[in-house]
Enzyme design. Structure first.
Site, PDB file in Angstrom:
ATOM      1  CE  LYS A 288      -4.521   0.982   2.037  1.00 52.17           C
ATOM      2  NZ  LYS A 288      -5.540   1.429   3.026  1.00 52.17           N
ATOM      3  CD  GLU A 378     -19.333  -4.128   8.735  1.00 54.59           C
ATOM      4  OE1 GLU A 378     -18.617  -3.061   8.480  1.00 54.59           O
ATOM      5  OE2 GLU A 378     -19.520  -5.000   8.082  1.00 54.59           O
ATOM      6  NE  ARG A 406     -21.136  -3.990   5.066  1.00 47.71           N
ATOM      7  CZ  ARG A 406     -21.065  -4.804   4.929  1.00 47.71           C
ATOM      8  NH1 ARG A 406     -20.755  -3.981   3.405  1.00 47.71           N
ATOM      9  NH2 ARG A 406     -19.886  -5.594   4.364  1.00 47.71           N
TER      10      ARG A 406
END
Length: 638
Positions: A288, A378, A406
């Site tokens: 990244k 979640e 969610r």
């Protein structure tokens, strides 16, 4: 200011243009694409290091595939800037995440190359599998379907559900696992350790005969399987280990790990994988922030979306205010939770992969044994919190409003039906700003207030947030507190804790003729509007209701007994929201009044700065003042 692209990138307006270049130009194209992203984000802001990490993969995909005929799905979409630039949006890229400009995420109505709208994690495999099954049904056997998913998103349960289905689907699906050990914050959990083992284990440097052994089992190719794979045997490693392989156990042919920054090799691998039938996974190792030293070496979480910065020095621009500033609501939450936990050893903290965004990292540092990052999960976060609550603990489960969608079933089924003392702190409620409609927290008031046992509240300022958190910790039942992204209004915010009686609102300003009822931080706009209106001779009353459920019945009796004109204001959806609750109460108790509701309409509101979106929806300070003037003029006319 338009950013000038490099000489090769300037010639690429779509993937067909990219394919005109010989392979020996791909490295230069990647360098120019990476520099174009750096130049733009340093000036205009946006997500940064995720897109830098997949530059080579992006170029290789569009070089090897026949997009948009071949379907390419990006998970979440933080990493799709290079994709946008290569697919006809380079000249408009400076408008990325700006009001009226390009979306920061792939969006179907924006481009035919954006095959699936994204923004929430772990959806790509399911979407790409659905596309692959549709192509199979239509007899389009040559069409490719590729899902690019990060190792952080792979922790989401939906990704595993999709892989479980894909393994028995016999579809033309390729999953590319972009493994960089990061989501927004560092990844956590057993899958992270498993992927690390794969990338470091010498067992994966398999001998040539073992590669041939597994590939010889591809019955659809028969004896030609080895001929097909011989072209890529140097770069594709078999995952046939002496021990079990997670992906192979799901009947996904595993290839890798491969260097995600070798664009030429990636292009070859992708071309050859098109010839291998059935569902498969290619494991790419990337970094990244690749290609920009400060992002490679610095705090990865900071460089996920750094804002504007000096591209030469890596200095992130920050303004230094001359006067004390109000803190961000998320920081008030983080520090307050530590204070409460010091007072009550039953209090725990839980977040699904957003410790820095929610500021739960403050508690994770101070009390690591009492604060948990459970990964991008979640549903698990909510039910895990419910499990803690059954054992006498008081979990504060911090989830962004948009992501709480969610976990709705778990809130209802696992927490509220059992009346467990879980405190839901909904960060980023209301408009999320430049992230747009996938991240707006527009619906939590409406979908929470219909659930039995659940308290629904919203503070107007930092003091109320602290007091609501304190009140929730002693409530002994489900309790939700919503607050927006960004700063509050109180520089001196660290006030002593006081219990707020359940369902009790407050009078902010006495007035006459018109009553303004607000919920949450948006009440500060009403304060501004009232100051403006007072100069014009108008004197509306203002009530901070603080609770949507239970509503303050005593205060509402006073309001509807005194006022025949009422305005409700919320930074949530109007359908089923706070204003609807007030009107329902009014009708149930036999009152009649003219009620005007201000809030988010039944429409998709695109991205932009929060104040721009508030103005668009008519509940910024001037919009509130306009509503009062309109209602007052009707009164004078009548």
């Amino acid at each position: 200011m338009l950013i000038e692209p490099g000489k090769l990138l300037a010639q690429i307006n779509n993937p067909a243009d990219l394919k005109k270049f010989p392979k020996d130009k791909l490295v230069q194209i990647c360098d120019e694409l990476r520099q174009f992203i750096i130049d733009n984000v340093s000036v205009y802001g946006g997500h940064f290091s995720a897109s830098l990490g997949v530059v080579e993969l992006t170029v290789a995909l569009h070089y090897a595939l026949n997009t948009p005929e071949d379907q390419l799905v990006w998970d979440v979409g933080h990493q799709a800037y290079g994709h946008k630039i290569l697919t006809g949006r380079r000249l408009r890229f400076h408008t990325n995440r700006v009001y009226g400009g390009l979306s920061g995420f792939p969006k179907r109505k924006e481009s035919e190359y954006d095959t699936f709208g994204v923004g929430h994690s772990s959806t790509s495999i399911s979407a790409a599998l659905g596309m692959a099954v549709a192509s199979q049904y239509k007899g389009l056997t040559q069409k490719q379907h590729v899902a690019v998913i990060g190792d952080g998103s792979m922790t989401g349960g939906m990704a595993f559900e999709a892989m479980n289905h894909a393994g028995v689907s016999d579809t033309n699906l390729l999953i590319i696992l972009n493994d960089n050990c990061m989501a927004i914050d560092p990844n956590v959990g057993a899958l992270k350790d498993y992927l690390t083992d794969i990338t470091t284990s010498k067992t994966y440097n398999k001998a040539k005969d073992e590669v041939w052994k597994i590939l010889g089992k591809l019955s659809k190719f028969g004896t030609s399987a080895q001929d097909v794979i011989s072209k890529v045997e140097g770069g594709i490693k078999s995952a046939l280990l002496n021990q079990s392989n997670l992906f192979e156990s799901l009947n996904l042919r595993y290839f890798g790990p491969v260097d995600g920054h070798d664009v030429n090799h990636l292009a070859e691998v992708l071309k050859d994988l098109k010839d291998i039938p059935g569902p498969k996974i290619l494991h790419c190792i990337t970094m990244k922030g690749k290609g920009y030293a400060p992002a490679e070496k610095g705090n990865q979480t900071t460089w996920h979306a750094p804002g504007t910065f000096d591209k030469v020095t890596g200095e992130i621009y920050k303004t230094t205010p001359s006067t004390p500033q109000a803190p961000k609501y998320q920081d008030v939450f983080g520090h307050t939770l530590v204070e409460l936990a010091e007072l009550d050893d039953r209090i725990m903290g839980v977040t699904p992969a957003m410790p820095s965004g929610s500021s739960l990292n403050i508690m994770m540092k101070a009390m690591p044994h009492r604060a948990f990052d459970v990964g991008i999960a979640e549903q698990h976060a909510v039910t895990f919190s419910a499990g803690l609550a059954t054992q006498g603990l008081i979990p504060f489960c911090n989830i962004y409003s948009t992501f709480m969608q969610r976990a709705y079933d778990q809130v209802l089924h696992d927490v509220c039906l059992q009346n467990l003392p879980v405190v839901f702190c909904l960060d980023r409620a209301g408009f999320a700003g430049a992230d747009g409609p996938t991240h707006h927290g527009a619906y939590d008031i409406a979908f929470f207030r219909c659930i039995p046992n659940l308290v629904v509240s919203a503070p107007m300022n930092e003091e109320e947030l602290r007091n609501m958190m304190y009140s929730a910790s002693i409530h002994n039942g489900p309790y939700s507190i919503r607050y927006p992204r960004g700063k509050g209004v109180m520089p001196e915010w660290k006030t002593p804790f006081e219990q707020i009686p359940l369902g009790q609102g407050r009078i902010v300003k006495e007035g006459k003729e018109i009553a303004i009822l607000t919920i949450g931080h948006i009440g500060n706009y009403a304060v501004e509007a009232c100051e403006t209106l007072e100069k014009e001779g108008l004197d509306p009353a203002h009530y901070d209701m603080r609770f949507v459920k239970p509503l303050d019945g005593e205060l509402l009796h006073e309001i509807f007994g005194k006022f025949k004109k009422v305005i409700t204001i919320e930074d949530g959806c109007l359908m089923g929201g706070f204003g609807s609750a007030v009107i329902e109460w009014m009708m149930d108790h036999g009152y009649q009044a003219q009620v005007k509701r201000l809030g988010i309409p039944d429409d998709i509101i695109e991205h932009g700065e929060q104040h721009e979106l508030h103005r668009e929806c008519g509940f910024d300070p001037e919009g509130i003042a306009t509503a009062v003037r309109s209602m007052a003029s009707v009164t004078k006319t009548s």
